[in-house]
Design a protein around this motif. Structure first.
Motif, PDB file in Angstrom:
ATOM      1  N   SER A 168     -66.905 -30.133   6.205  1.00 57.48           N
ATOM      2  CA  SER A 168     -67.338 -31.457   6.724  1.00 57.48           C
ATOM      3  C   SER A 168     -68.323 -31.331   7.836  1.00 57.48           C
ATOM      4  O   SER A 168     -68.612 -32.046   8.650  1.00 57.48           O
ATOM      5  CB  SER A 168     -66.019 -32.301   7.393  1.00 57.48           C
ATOM      6  N   SER A 169     -69.158 -30.645   7.429  1.00 59.07           N
ATOM      7  CA  SER A 169     -70.540 -30.362   8.633  1.00 59.07           C
ATOM      8  C   SER A 169     -71.132 -31.705   8.608  1.00 59.07           C
ATOM      9  O   SER A 169     -71.612 -32.015   7.440  1.00 59.07           O
ATOM     10  CB  SER A 169     -71.254 -29.213   8.556  1.00 59.07           C
ATOM     11  N   PRO A 170     -71.717 -32.080   9.637  1.00 62.52           N
ATOM     12  CA  PRO A 170     -72.446 -33.248   9.640  1.00 62.52           C
ATOM     13  C   PRO A 170     -73.721 -33.152   9.047  1.00 62.52           C
ATOM     14  O   PRO A 170     -74.390 -34.149   8.146  1.00 62.52           O
ATOM     15  CB  PRO A 170     -72.689 -33.531  11.451  1.00 62.52           C
ATOM     16  N   LYS A 171     -74.336 -31.761   8.998  1.00 65.80           N
ATOM     17  CA  LYS A 171     -75.499 -31.615   8.632  1.00 65.80           C
ATOM     18  C   LYS A 171     -75.438 -31.713   7.087  1.00 65.80           C
ATOM     19  O   LYS A 171     -76.397 -32.452   5.988  1.00 65.80           O
ATOM     20  CB  LYS A 171     -76.284 -29.981   8.820  1.00 65.80           C
ATOM     21  N   SER A 172     -74.330 -31.353   6.506  1.00 66.90           N
ATOM     22  CA  SER A 172     -74.242 -31.292   4.767  1.00 66.90           C
ATOM     23  C   SER A 172     -73.944 -32.638   4.506  1.00 66.90           C
ATOM     24  O   SER A 172     -74.280 -33.383   3.104  1.00 66.90           O
ATOM     25  CB  SER A 172     -72.941 -30.288   4.589  1.00 66.90           C
ATOM     26  N   LEU A 173     -73.410 -33.377   5.027  1.00 66.96           N
ATOM     27  CA  LEU A 173     -73.252 -34.871   4.956  1.00 66.96           C
ATOM     28  C   LEU A 173     -74.329 -35.849   5.010  1.00 66.96           C
ATOM     29  O   LEU A 173     -74.544 -36.660   4.215  1.00 66.96           O
ATOM     30  CB  LEU A 173     -72.307 -35.532   5.734  1.00 66.96           C
ATOM     31  N   ILE A 183     -70.883 -42.451   3.114  1.00 63.01           N
ATOM     32  CA  ILE A 183     -70.064 -41.500   4.024  1.00 63.01           C
ATOM     33  C   ILE A 183     -69.210 -42.200   4.673  1.00 63.01           C
ATOM     34  O   ILE A 183     -69.539 -43.121   5.495  1.00 63.01           O
ATOM     35  CB  ILE A 183     -71.078 -40.375   4.785  1.00 63.01           C
ATOM     36  N   ILE A 184     -67.861 -41.715   4.985  1.00 63.98           N
ATOM     37  CA  ILE A 184     -66.901 -42.530   5.962  1.00 63.98           C
ATOM     38  C   ILE A 184     -67.130 -41.532   7.190  1.00 63.98           C
ATOM     39  O   ILE A 184     -66.835 -40.393   7.173  1.00 63.98           O
ATOM     40  CB  ILE A 184     -65.489 -42.255   5.234  1.00 63.98           C
ATOM     41  N   PRO A 185     -67.222 -42.227   8.446  1.00 62.58           N
ATOM     42  CA  PRO A 185     -67.531 -41.531   9.484  1.00 62.58           C
ATOM     43  C   PRO A 185     -66.322 -40.409   9.620  1.00 62.58           C
ATOM     44  O   PRO A 185     -65.141 -40.643   9.566  1.00 62.58           O
ATOM     45  CB  PRO A 185     -67.572 -42.581  10.572  1.00 62.58           C
ATOM     46  N   LEU A 186     -66.837 -39.270  10.224  1.00 59.96           N
ATOM     47  CA  LEU A 186     -65.649 -38.140  10.521  1.00 59.96           C
ATOM     48  C   LEU A 186     -65.142 -38.446  11.625  1.00 59.96           C
ATOM     49  O   LEU A 186     -65.753 -38.797  12.843  1.00 59.96           O
ATOM     50  CB  LEU A 186     -66.487 -36.909  10.659  1.00 59.96           C
ATOM     51  N   VAL A 187     -63.654 -37.951  11.643  1.00 56.88           N
ATOM     52  CA  VAL A 187     -62.698 -38.135  13.102  1.00 56.88           C
ATOM     53  C   VAL A 187     -61.732 -36.949  12.650  1.00 56.88           C
ATOM     54  O   VAL A 187     -61.617 -36.511  11.702  1.00 56.88           O
ATOM     55  CB  VAL A 187     -62.083 -39.292  13.261  1.00 56.88           C
ATOM     56  N   PRO A 188     -61.411 -36.519  14.153  1.00 59.10           N
ATOM     57  CA  PRO A 188     -60.604 -35.265  13.878  1.00 59.10           C
ATOM     58  C   PRO A 188     -59.254 -35.727  13.422  1.00 59.10           C
ATOM     59  O   PRO A 188     -58.625 -36.699  13.370  1.00 59.10           O
ATOM     60  CB  PRO A 188     -60.309 -34.736  15.359  1.00 59.10           C
ATOM     61  N   SER A 189     -58.634 -34.895  12.710  1.00 60.46           N
ATOM     62  CA  SER A 189     -57.146 -34.909  12.048  1.00 60.46           C
ATOM     63  C   SER A 189     -56.619 -33.566  12.310  1.00 60.46           C
ATOM     64  O   SER A 189     -57.052 -32.511  12.868  1.00 60.46           O
ATOM     65  CB  SER A 189     -57.269 -35.162  10.766  1.00 60.46           C
ATOM     66  N   LEU A 190     -55.090 -33.657  12.620  1.00 57.74           N
ATOM     67  CA  LEU A 190     -54.456 -32.724  13.151  1.00 57.74           C
ATOM     68  C   LEU A 190     -54.912 -31.886  14.204  1.00 57.74           C
ATOM     69  O   LEU A 190     -55.757 -30.890  14.606  1.00 57.74           O
ATOM     70  CB  LEU A 190     -54.524 -31.434  11.959  1.00 57.74           C
ATOM     71  N   PHE A 191     -54.400 -32.586  15.365  1.00 57.45           N
ATOM     72  CA  PHE A 191     -54.607 -32.376  16.773  1.00 57.45           C
ATOM     73  C   PHE A 191     -53.488 -32.495  17.623  1.00 57.45           C
ATOM     74  O   PHE A 191     -52.487 -33.021  17.369  1.00 57.45           O
ATOM     75  CB  PHE A 191     -55.752 -33.170  17.131  1.00 57.45           C
ATOM     76  N   THR A 192     -53.502 -31.646  18.764  1.00 52.96           N
ATOM     77  CA  THR A 192     -52.367 -31.801  19.782  1.00 52.96           C
ATOM     78  C   THR A 192     -52.701 -32.777  20.834  1.00 52.96           C
ATOM     79  O   THR A 192     -53.602 -33.097  21.053  1.00 52.96           O
ATOM     80  CB  THR A 192     -52.010 -30.593  20.389  1.00 52.96           C
ATOM     81  N   PHE A 193     -51.531 -33.290  21.421  1.00 55.90           N
ATOM     82  CA  PHE A 193     -51.761 -34.381  22.425  1.00 55.90           C
ATOM     83  C   PHE A 193     -51.816 -33.802  23.820  1.00 55.90           C
ATOM     84  O   PHE A 193     -51.271 -32.929  24.234  1.00 55.90           O
ATOM     85  CB  PHE A 193     -50.481 -35.217  22.571  1.00 55.90           C
ATOM     86  N   ASN A 194     -52.860 -34.077  24.686  1.00 56.95           N
ATOM     87  CA  ASN A 194     -52.979 -33.453  26.242  1.00 56.95           C
ATOM     88  C   ASN A 194     -52.298 -34.609  27.063  1.00 56.95           C
ATOM     89  O   ASN A 194     -52.532 -35.773  26.799  1.00 56.95           O
ATOM     90  CB  ASN A 194     -54.461 -33.663  26.382  1.00 56.95           C
ATOM     91  N   ILE A 195     -51.193 -34.003  27.626  1.00 57.97           N
ATOM     92  CA  ILE A 195     -50.498 -34.795  28.449  1.00 57.97           C
ATOM     93  C   ILE A 195     -50.087 -34.336  29.707  1.00 57.97           C
ATOM     94  O   ILE A 195     -49.650 -32.987  29.889  1.00 57.97           O
ATOM     95  CB  ILE A 195     -48.952 -35.161  27.840  1.00 57.97           C
ATOM     96  N   GLU A 375     -63.199 -30.162   1.778  1.00 60.92           N
ATOM     97  CA  GLU A 375     -63.303 -30.926   2.976  1.00 60.92           C
ATOM     98  C   GLU A 375     -64.560 -31.915   3.009  1.00 60.92           C
ATOM     99  O   GLU A 375     -64.551 -33.015   3.923  1.00 60.92           O
ATOM    100  CB  GLU A 375     -63.068 -30.203   4.310  1.00 60.92           C
ATOM    101  N   VAL A 376     -65.501 -31.912   2.273  1.00 65.30           N
ATOM    102  CA  VAL A 376     -66.559 -32.654   2.478  1.00 65.30           C
ATOM    103  C   VAL A 376     -66.172 -34.234   1.839  1.00 65.30           C
ATOM    104  O   VAL A 376     -66.812 -35.208   2.130  1.00 65.30           O
ATOM    105  CB  VAL A 376     -67.735 -32.313   1.207  1.00 65.30           C
ATOM    106  N   LEU A 377     -64.991 -34.130   1.079  1.00 61.48           N
ATOM    107  CA  LEU A 377     -64.351 -35.526   0.841  1.00 61.48           C
ATOM    108  C   LEU A 377     -63.655 -36.091   1.790  1.00 61.48           C
ATOM    109  O   LEU A 377     -62.711 -35.423   2.613  1.00 61.48           O
ATOM    110  CB  LEU A 377     -63.738 -35.155  -0.736  1.00 61.48           C
ATOM    111  N   ASN A 378     -63.204 -37.358   1.801  1.00 62.07           N
ATOM    112  CA  ASN A 378     -62.513 -38.265   2.522  1.00 62.07           C
ATOM    113  C   ASN A 378     -61.109 -37.849   2.276  1.00 62.07           C
ATOM    114  O   ASN A 378     -60.293 -38.892   1.967  1.00 62.07           O
ATOM    115  CB  ASN A 378     -62.871 -39.594   2.707  1.00 62.07           C
ATOM    116  N   ILE A 379     -60.735 -36.671   2.360  1.00 55.56           N
ATOM    117  CA  ILE A 379     -59.286 -36.377   1.921  1.00 55.56           C
ATOM    118  C   ILE A 379     -58.742 -35.516   2.994  1.00 55.56           C
ATOM    119  O   ILE A 379     -59.487 -34.627   3.218  1.00 55.56           O
ATOM    120  CB  ILE A 379     -59.156 -35.547   0.528  1.00 55.56           C
TER     121      ILE A 379
END
Length: 406
Positions: A168-173, A183-195, A375-379
């Motif tokens: 999912s590199s922006p250059k390849s998209l 292209i659906i804009p990229l956002v992070p998935s699978l991240f931890t919460f800063n608290i 990961e280039v796909l919106n999956i």
């Protein structure tokens, strides 16, 4: 009879999807070239699962399997009906890579080393006399007279078919945008919460077997193992909620309130346990009372934030004090003020709009002989081997589709 001339396939991206696709292509029909922009191939496979490679997940019913995918679940149903985790395990074992199913249903090679998986892919590609070129950063893909011109910084390659597996590199998209893909804009998935919260302070490494976490603003709740980290909270319960609500949390700029139940049981049930312990141990000091299945350090922290002296006799606790302890254990409000990407499992939501793909073949609907996977796909999926399984299944379908062409 003259020898049939082989067609040329260029696979852009030497990662999980690209290599597995090549490993399944018919060497009697195709010359295959893999182009990888880095100096090494299969880098994500190498570091996955702490270097052990969480290759898949032992869920063998496609209808159940798709439930682990926040994006792509509808489209993957047909994909998994043709190649699912059991097929991947069989594929590896046929190549003398034995795998095991761990207690949480994650699948790993018995060797506990990602090199077992990498070697099986590389050996297939080498044995088929396919070519791999590293440090080849693709700049553009142009379709000319039913063939493709693939340009890198240093070379040009002509191909009959292109398999696009760049991650999912922006250059390849951007290259895909030039080919008129949506292209659906990229956002992070699978991240931890800063608290930053007094309840979590200095408790890094403390874990909870079945916590419950909810985001009231999004009406979302998840349960599962949870871990206190240096930055806040992580573990499957947090990662699942971050994946399912990736788009909404991005809109909130990763600032929101969560409600945490460290015990994973109803507050009234926790109260019953507390009262029963109190009746049976009236002379016990609260600090040494082992009422719930949590560490002593965490129990002392709960008492500290509840402003209760550790030496206080349990029978002397007021109703208000008991209620405060129970709320801090079962309904603790915390403010999330950011995110951290989760180790090597980092994935993104977003990428090529799934309406652009024919999932029977993984071919682009708008460009004939142009295939996409990974990961280039919106999956994307929750952690546990699911993201790799989508890569294997999609890549296998591309190989099958090409192998079955006349």
């Amino acid at each position: 009879m003259s020898k049939i001339e082989k067609k040329q396939v260029v696979i852009i991206g030497g990662g999980a999807s690209g290599f597995f696709c090549a490993a399944n292509l018919d060497e009697n029909k195709y010359n295959v070239l893999i182009l990888e922009q880095n100096s090494d191939v299969l880098q994500k496979v190498k570091i996955s699962g702490g270097g052990r490679c969480n290759v898949s997940h032992a869920c063998f019913d496609p209808r159940e399997l798709v439930n682990f995918y926040p994006r792509g679940n509808k489209e993957l149903r047909s994909v998994f009906s043709r190649f699912q985790p059991g097929d991947m395990m069989e594929w590896l074992e046929k190549r003398n890579v034995e795998v095991k199913i761990e207690d949480d249903n994650r699948v790993f090679p018995i060797s506990n080393s990602s090199s077992s998986i990498i070697n099986s892919f590389v050996n297939e590609v080498v044995n088929k006399n396919f070519e791999v070129k590293t440090q080849q950063s693709v700049q553009s893909v142009i379709k000319e007279n039913n063939r493709f011109l693939v340009k890198t910084k240093t070379d040009e390659f002509v191909s009959d078919y292109v398999v696009y597996c760049t991650g999912s590199s922006p250059k390849s998209l951007k290259i895909l945008e030039q080919l008129n893909f949506k292209i659906i804009p990229l956002v992070p998935s699978l991240f931890t919460f800063n608290i930053k919260n007094e309840t979590l302070k200095d408790l890094m490494g403390t874990s909870f077997l079945n916590a419950e976490v909810s985001i009231p603003a999004l009406k979302m709740e998840e349960s599962g193992p949870m871990l206190i980290t240096h930055w806040g909270l992580s573990g499957p319960a947090i990662l699942k909620i971050s994946a399912w609500k990736a788009l909404e949390l991005a809109k909130l700029n990763y600032n929101f309130e969560i409600l945490v139940n460290f015990l994973g049981i109803n507050i009234s049930d926790a109260e019953d346990l507390f009262k029963a312990f109190k009746e049976n141990n009236p002379k016990k000091a609260i600090g040494t009372s082992k009422i719930f299945d949590i560490t002593n350090r965490f129990w002392h922290r709960i008492l500290f934030v509840s402003k209760i002296n550790l030496d206080k006799n349990i029978s002397q606790l007021t109703k208000v004090e008991i209620q405060l302890i129970l709320e801090n254990l079962c309904a603790k409000k915390m403010k999330v003020t950011g995110k951290s990407t989760y180790k090597d499992e980092f994935v993104t939501a977003g990428g090529v709009d799934l309406k652009e793909i024919n999932f029977k073949t993984m071919e682009a609907k708008n460009i004939e002989n142009f295939y996409l996977a990974g990961e280039v796909l919106n999956i994307d999926a929750v952690t546990g081997g699911f993201n790799f399984q989508a890569c294997w299944s999609e890549a296998w379908i591309i190989a099958e589709s090409l192998n079955n062409l006349n």
